[in-house]
Design a protein around this motif. Structure first.
Motif, PDB file in Angstrom:
ATOM      1  N   LEU A 169       0.259  -9.776  -4.807  1.00 34.26           N
ATOM      2  CA  LEU A 169       0.718 -10.219  -6.025  1.00 34.26           C
ATOM      3  C   LEU A 169       1.368 -11.720  -6.359  1.00 34.26           C
ATOM      4  O   LEU A 169       1.806 -11.987  -7.452  1.00 34.26           O
ATOM      5  N   MET A 170       1.571 -12.202  -5.083  1.00 37.04           N
ATOM      6  CA  MET A 170       2.285 -13.473  -5.034  1.00 37.04           C
ATOM      7  C   MET A 170       1.712 -14.370  -6.045  1.00 37.04           C
ATOM      8  O   MET A 170       2.671 -15.013  -6.761  1.00 37.04           O
ATOM      9  N   CYS A 171       0.412 -14.792  -6.338  1.00 35.58           N
ATOM     10  CA  CYS A 171       0.087 -15.636  -7.027  1.00 35.58           C
ATOM     11  C   CYS A 171      -0.459 -15.120  -8.517  1.00 35.58           C
ATOM     12  O   CYS A 171      -0.919 -15.772  -9.286  1.00 35.58           O
ATOM     13  N   GLU A 172       0.276 -14.176  -8.997  1.00 37.36           N
ATOM     14  CA  GLU A 172       0.027 -13.521 -10.225  1.00 37.36           C
ATOM     15  C   GLU A 172      -1.395 -13.228 -10.414  1.00 37.36           C
ATOM     16  O   GLU A 172      -1.938 -13.923 -11.231  1.00 37.36           O
ATOM     17  N   PRO A 173      -2.125 -12.785  -9.634  1.00 32.70           N
ATOM     18  CA  PRO A 173      -3.678 -12.773  -9.686  1.00 32.70           C
ATOM     19  C   PRO A 173      -4.243 -11.821 -10.908  1.00 32.70           C
ATOM     20  O   PRO A 173      -3.369 -10.906 -11.428  1.00 32.70           O
ATOM     21  N   ASP A 174      -5.357 -11.967 -11.473  1.00 32.17           N
ATOM     22  CA  ASP A 174      -5.844 -11.291 -12.517  1.00 32.17           C
ATOM     23  C   ASP A 174      -6.499 -10.040 -12.105  1.00 32.17           C
ATOM     24  O   ASP A 174      -6.800  -9.060 -12.636  1.00 32.17           O
ATOM     25  N   LEU A 175      -7.112 -10.133 -10.641  1.00 37.37           N
ATOM     26  CA  LEU A 175      -7.713  -9.197 -10.307  1.00 37.37           C
ATOM     27  C   LEU A 175      -7.613  -8.638  -8.733  1.00 37.37           C
ATOM     28  O   LEU A 175      -7.490  -9.821  -7.940  1.00 37.37           O
ATOM     29  N   ILE A 176      -6.991  -7.681  -8.415  1.00 36.99           N
ATOM     30  CA  ILE A 176      -6.883  -7.149  -7.047  1.00 36.99           C
ATOM     31  C   ILE A 176      -8.043  -6.286  -6.390  1.00 36.99           C
ATOM     32  O   ILE A 176      -8.266  -5.244  -7.425  1.00 36.99           O
ATOM     33  N   ILE A 177      -8.456  -6.558  -5.458  1.00 36.70           N
ATOM     34  CA  ILE A 177      -9.736  -5.772  -4.687  1.00 36.70           C
ATOM     35  C   ILE A 177      -8.809  -4.846  -3.803  1.00 36.70           C
ATOM     36  O   ILE A 177      -8.279  -5.639  -2.770  1.00 36.70           O
ATOM     37  N   ALA A 178      -8.651  -3.692  -3.719  1.00 37.36           N
ATOM     38  CA  ALA A 178      -7.878  -2.790  -2.728  1.00 37.36           C
ATOM     39  C   ALA A 178      -9.103  -2.015  -2.299  1.00 37.36           C
ATOM     40  O   ALA A 178      -9.656  -0.904  -2.848  1.00 37.36           O
ATOM     41  N   ASP A 179      -9.258  -2.353  -0.690  1.00 36.50           N
ATOM     42  CA  ASP A 179     -10.425  -1.477   0.028  1.00 36.50           C
ATOM     43  C   ASP A 179      -9.674  -0.433   0.772  1.00 36.50           C
ATOM     44  O   ASP A 179      -8.994  -0.851   2.196  1.00 36.50           O
ATOM     45  N   GLU A 180      -9.910   0.830   0.432  1.00 32.54           N
ATOM     46  CA  GLU A 180      -9.045   1.852   1.119  1.00 32.54           C
ATOM     47  C   GLU A 180      -7.708   1.625   1.777  1.00 32.54           C
ATOM     48  O   GLU A 180      -7.459   1.774   2.717  1.00 32.54           O
ATOM     49  N   PRO A 181      -6.846   1.125   0.583  1.00 38.74           N
ATOM     50  CA  PRO A 181      -5.356   0.706   1.106  1.00 38.74           C
ATOM     51  C   PRO A 181      -4.656   1.596   1.836  1.00 38.74           C
ATOM     52  O   PRO A 181      -3.617   1.668   2.362  1.00 38.74           O
ATOM     53  N   THR A 182      -4.851   3.071   1.538  1.00 36.37           N
ATOM     54  CA  THR A 182      -4.020   4.043   1.999  1.00 36.37           C
ATOM     55  C   THR A 182      -4.858   4.937   3.075  1.00 36.37           C
ATOM     56  O   THR A 182      -4.369   6.000   3.538  1.00 36.37           O
ATOM     57  N   THR A 183      -5.808   4.717   3.457  1.00 33.07           N
ATOM     58  CA  THR A 183      -6.480   5.582   4.372  1.00 33.07           C
ATOM     59  C   THR A 183      -6.012   5.458   5.750  1.00 33.07           C
ATOM     60  O   THR A 183      -5.858   6.604   6.476  1.00 33.07           O
ATOM     61  N   ALA A 184      -5.358   4.522   6.001  1.00 33.47           N
ATOM     62  CA  ALA A 184      -4.646   4.824   7.298  1.00 33.47           C
ATOM     63  C   ALA A 184      -2.982   5.241   7.286  1.00 33.47           C
ATOM     64  O   ALA A 184      -2.806   5.267   8.480  1.00 33.47           O
ATOM     65  N   LEU A 185      -3.185   5.561   6.289  1.00 32.09           N
ATOM     66  CA  LEU A 185      -1.374   5.956   6.098  1.00 32.09           C
ATOM     67  C   LEU A 185      -1.333   7.507   5.863  1.00 32.09           C
ATOM     68  O   LEU A 185      -2.199   8.247   5.671  1.00 32.09           O
ATOM     69  N   ASP A 186      -0.103   7.929   6.398  1.00 33.07           N
ATOM     70  CA  ASP A 186       0.086   9.364   6.203  1.00 33.07           C
ATOM     71  C   ASP A 186       0.308   9.973   4.950  1.00 33.07           C
ATOM     72  O   ASP A 186       0.566   9.111   4.019  1.00 33.07           O
ATOM     73  N   VAL A 187       0.098  11.297   4.704  1.00 34.27           N
ATOM     74  CA  VAL A 187      -0.285  11.813   3.216  1.00 34.27           C
ATOM     75  C   VAL A 187       1.266  11.535   2.147  1.00 34.27           C
ATOM     76  O   VAL A 187       0.916  11.027   1.317  1.00 34.27           O
ATOM     77  N   THR A 188       2.354  11.316   3.036  1.00 32.66           N
ATOM     78  CA  THR A 188       3.551  11.443   2.196  1.00 32.66           C
ATOM     79  C   THR A 188       3.806  10.015   1.874  1.00 32.66           C
ATOM     80  O   THR A 188       4.179   9.820   0.637  1.00 32.66           O
ATOM     81  N   ILE A 189       3.440   8.942   2.710  1.00 33.60           N
ATOM     82  CA  ILE A 189       3.538   7.710   2.458  1.00 33.60           C
ATOM     83  C   ILE A 189       2.323   7.297   1.668  1.00 33.60           C
ATOM     84  O   ILE A 189       2.528   6.356   0.674  1.00 33.60           O
ATOM     85  N   GLN A 190       1.153   7.924   1.752  1.00 32.04           N
ATOM     86  CA  GLN A 190       0.092   7.545   0.691  1.00 32.04           C
ATOM     87  C   GLN A 190       0.426   7.862  -0.719  1.00 32.04           C
ATOM     88  O   GLN A 190       0.164   6.944  -1.547  1.00 32.04           O
TER      89      GLN A 190
END
Lengths: 332, 279, 303
Positions: A169-190
């Motif tokens: 979010l640093m540069c205030e983008p217009d579009l963010i592509i999130a590629d499986e951003p929570t797959t490696a995380l535990d369910v509660t963290i997800q």
């Protein structure tokens, strides 16, 4: 103009030892400003290739073509490399699956957070730091000032992903592509991270392309969903519409595979999709799903169906299957 | 028939983590006094997140790691007092990653046949026949037997792993996240297979998973593990309908079912169950 | 869903089924360095094997009247001695062909001995870890601290040098370090693999696991090291022989040939240029093969 991204007939092919791998086979998609579009599909369906192509991160030997690849009025494919890099840094950013490998282990977080904005926007170091601290706070990172001097290995997986989100979010983008951003995380963290992405997305009005294989995640965060199979979009609709009225046999199959606590009778036989995904090397004749489909006819393996608007639905519901509308209703 | 197929009595495993040459090592209680009992024919689901100690626990049950304290009893016999070979006939594992659980340099037939060879069971002919029979049982086409693991899909590899685990006819399977590396459509196939095999062969499962949807579908009883301890255990209904421990509740509310109307669950804070753990 | 519907595999899912040997051939031919290296190496090996039949003269037969004949491309050269003769009138081509046998056999045998030592140590250290690893790592470090050439010289002068066997054993005992390092690290990577764990749970003995499960999976990395150490051993043999502490006269070792020719090098440069260039070609070829094999094994070379 309400669209931030418009894609028509995007194709990606990669030469391999066994032949040309046609990973993405003609995708039509669009993303509206401030919208959360989920691309969902199983491994090898081309969803990650699509995101890499949009970011311009594919290896040189990959061939990317499209009739239209328009980002806020700019044609991404004809843009000079320098301009493209600038857009990638400032107006589009990416969140990866594995926060450990996407952060550079030998630089401090402060360094990595501030680098892009200082380089692309000519912001002073103090201003950049101030923004970094603000975004880390917003991303729920405790003691943000202290984090700037820390290295990635000093953080837990969940915290690292929060830092990645702040960085995106640093540069205030217009579009963010999130590629499986929570797959490696535990369910509660997800759950926490998904909530965070959703909140920040709505607050900053950023459009997000969220790529995942998890239909549960998609259901809870998406505005609109595109289901991919064998390098093509087979169905796209709003989340509500897709889950309440899935049209494509593949989408239906996927939804029926998942045991849902409280809904699926424990111990009952789960539905599954027989067979395996076709190889994406070379041409595919007819519908890619035909050999695994329980409603397919002989015509399915002859003629390639196109993505058609579903006439009965009120919203923009498109399906790549000519049988669904009529026969499938009766078959079910 | 033994009372319990698998019994863990006060099982512990501690690790000393080095903090450099001059500092005191930290004591990590990866598994901390766990007692569990599984009756023959029962399926127990062990639920927990990464780092909770469930893999360490599985390694001790399989005899890959010596416990610091306590013992593993398999069919009423202590693991520590029995030979590797006799234990192998009673309990076998199915691992998470079907890409690393099969030796890439061996054919499928060699992989499935290996247990019979090591246990010197029958001659070459009878062993090959047994491999064919078990492949049939797990839905593995015969022509794949001559191929190498690299030529198979994830689901097919997991079937090979199941065939190898079952060829010595053990009664207990320890399934450590057996479907979490697979796509959902393949996951359903493997879960169906595990349920069918249980019915047909009267197997006992210890089913370790972080996926509560899968656990609920498959198990009779559930144990929830957090930081090396069991924080709650009970029958499936007790846990899924009426959980008591805040951590169990947090886990259950984090399950994202494909129901768009529900939105995202409330943000959870680990302090709630950490304090419950301490008290 | 019936079980039969699952009987789909790579073949039916449309992946072109290319036989394994065919794929390997395609990759070898596609890799220029490997192709060039293995062609040169192949030619040298064939010539060495056929030496007794194709050598035009007896490599040991002296003929004082035929001393120092220049090679055939020289004005005074003759087709009878294509590469000329040395100071004792022995045919250079014949000595070169027989010399190839010495270089190749010393390289191969020394690399085999050191491979055996290094792999054993490395696998044990990598698999058991802990104290075993500490002890073996200490031995490896000690060995790495020794300058190979100096130790080889000292040892050779101690035992008197001389025979091919002595040189082989000497080099074999000195060149195992890289095998040990590579075997140790590849074993460490595989130690935690689930197929090793499942072999243990089945009841396989440790020796079975090490030899039958683990070794085949690290073999390709070791073969690469083997080629490099072979080249290394060949060079060291030539060096020792050049310094008079390796293979002794009248054996036609290439190193010895260079040594014997060194006093003539200003006026009759071919006496050292010819064995020198062949030596360089052989070492280059082996190294090219080694590099090529490493590329073949690299993950990106697979697809």
């Amino acid at each position: 103009m309400n669209r931030i991204l418009d894609i028509k007939n995007l194709q990606v092919s990669l030469p391999t030892a066994n032949g040309v791998l046609r990973a993405v086979r003609g995708i039509d998609l669009h993303v509206d400003k401030g919208e959360m579009l989920c691309i969902v599909g199983e491994s090898g369906c081309g969803k990650s290739m699509t995101s890499m192509a949009l970011m311009g991160l594919l290896p040189k030997r990959a061939e990317v073509t499209a009739e239209v690849l328009d980002f806020d009025g700019l044609d991404l494919l004809s843009l000079p490399k320098k301009e493209r890099n600038k857009i990638r840094g400032m107006r589009m950013s990416m969140i990866f699956q594995e926060p450990m490998t996407s952060l550079n282990p030998s630089y401090t977080l402060g360094n990595q957070l501030c680098e892009a904005i200082m380089r692309h926007k000519g912001v002073s170091s103090a201003e950049a730091k101030e923004r970094a601290v603000y975004l880390l706070t917003r991303a729920g990172v405790p003691m943000p000032e202290k984090r700037l001097d820390q290295y990635p290995h000093q953080l837990s997986g969940g915290l690292r992903q929060r830092v990645m989100i702040a960085m995106a979010l640093m540069c205030e983008p217009d579009l963010i592509i999130a590629d499986e951003p929570t797959t490696a995380l535990d369910v509660t963290i997800q759950a926490q991270i998904l909530r965070l992405i959703r909140e920040l997305q709505q607050e900053f009005g950023t459009a997000v392309i969220f790529i995942t294989h998890d239909l549960g995640v998609v259901a809870r965060i998406a505005d609109r969903v595109a289901v991919m199979y064998a390098g093509q979009v087979v169905e796209t609709a709003t989340a509500q519409e897709l889950y309440s009225n899935p049209m494509h046999p593949y989408t239906r199959g996927l939804l029926n595979c998942i045991p849902i606590p409280g809904k699926t009778a424990p111990g009952s036989h789960l539905e599954s999709i027989p067979g395996v995904v076709p190889s994406l090397i070379g041409e595919l004749k007819g519908c890619a799903f035909a050999n695994r489909c329980h409603v397919s006819t002989s015509e399915c393996s002859q003629r390639t169906p196109s993505l058609e608007l579903e006439p009965n639905s009120t919203s923009l519901h498109q399906v790549r299957c000519p049988i669904t509308a009529t026969t499938l209703q009766e078959a079910m | 028939m033994p009372d319990y197929a698998l019994e863990l009595s006060n099982l512990s495993r501690h690790f000393h983590l080095k903090n450099g040459a001059f500092k005191e090592p930290t004591l990590l209680k990866a598994v901390d006094g766990i007692s569990l009992r599984i009756r023959p024919g029962e399926t127990l689901g062990l639920v927990g997140e990464s780092g909770c100690g469930k893999s360490t626990l599985a390694k001790m049950i399989l005899g890959l790691l010596e416990p610091t304290d306590g013992d593993v009893l398999i069919n009423d016999k202590a693991r520590s007092a029995s030979s590797r070979l006799s234990m192998a006939r009673q309990l076998q594992p199915i691992f998470q990653d079907p890409y690393s659980s099969l030796n890439p340099r061996k054919t499928i037939e060699q992989i499935i046949r290996l247990p019979l060879q090591l246990h010197k069971e029958g001659n070459k002919e009878s062993q090959k026949k047994a491999v064919k029979d078990i492949s049939d049982l797990v839905g593995l086409p015969e022509r794949l037997l001559k191929q190498y693991p690299g030529q198979l899909s994830g689901g097919q590899r997991q079937r090979v792993a199941i065939a190898r685990a079952l060829i010595l006819k053990p009664k207990i399977l320890v399934c450590d996240e057996p479907t979490s590396a697979l796509d959902v459509s393949v996951q359903a196939q493997i879960l169906n297979l595990l349920m069918d095999l249980k019915k047909e062969l009267g197997l006992t499962y210890l089913f370790i998973s972080h996926n509560l949807g899968v656990v609920e579908h498959l198990v009779d009883k559930v144990a929830v593990m957090y930081r090396g301890k069991i924080v709650e255990q009970g029958t499936r209904d007790e846990i899924f309908q009426n959980a008591q421990h805040p951590y169990t509740k947090a886990l259950l509310s984090s399950v994202l079912t494909p129901e768009p109307a529900l939105g995202l669950p409330e943000v959870l804070d680990s302090s709630a169950w950490d304090s419950a753990q301490a008290s | 869903m019936s079980e039969s519907t699952l009987s789909l595999n790579a073949a039916t899912s449309g992946l072109p089924v290319v036989p394994e040997w065919r794929r390997i051939m395609n990759r070898v031919v596609g890799h220029r360095g490997l192709l060039l290296g293995s062609s040169i190496l192949g030619v040298i090996v064939v010539l060495a094997l056929l030496a007794p039949w194709i050598a035009p003269h007896d490599p040991f037969a002296q003929n004082i009247s035929q001393r120092m004949i220049p090679p055939v491309w020289h004005d005074k050269g003759t087709w009878d001695h294509i590469f000329g003769t040395d100071k004792l009138g022995r045919d250079y081509l014949s000595r070169l062909l027989y010399g190839a046998r010495i270089s190749l056999s010393i390289g191969l045998l020394a690399a085999l001995i050191s491979g055996l030592i290094g792999t054993t140590l490395g696998v044990l250290a990598g698999y058991f870890g802990g104290r075993v690893d500490a002890v073996i790592s200490y031995i490896i470090t000690t060995r790495l601290a020794l300058p190979v050439l100096l130790v080889a010289l000292a040892m050779a002068s101690l035992v008197g040098g001389g025979s091919v066997e002595t040189v082989v054993v000497l080099l074999g005992l000195l060149l195992w370090d890289r095998f040990a390092v590579v075997a140790r690290s590849t074993t460490q990577q595989l130690r935690e693999a689930e197929f090793i764990a499942s072999a243990k749970v089945i009841g396989a003995s440790t020796s079975y696991i090490l030899i039958r499960e683990l070794l085949p999976n690290i073999l390709s990395a070791l073969i690469v090291v083997m080629t490099l150490e072979m080249a290394h051993a060949i060079l060291l043999e030539a060096t020792l022989s050049f310094l008079g502490l390796g293979v002794q006269a009248p054996m036609p070792s290439w190193g010895l040939m260079i040594s014997e020719g060194k006093s003539y090098m200003f006026f009759k440069p071919w006496v050292i240029a010819i064995p020198g260039i062949t030596l360089m070609l052989l070492v280059l070829a082996i190294n090219l093969v080694g590099d090529g094999l490493r590329d073949m094994n690299a993950p990106e070379g697979r697809n």
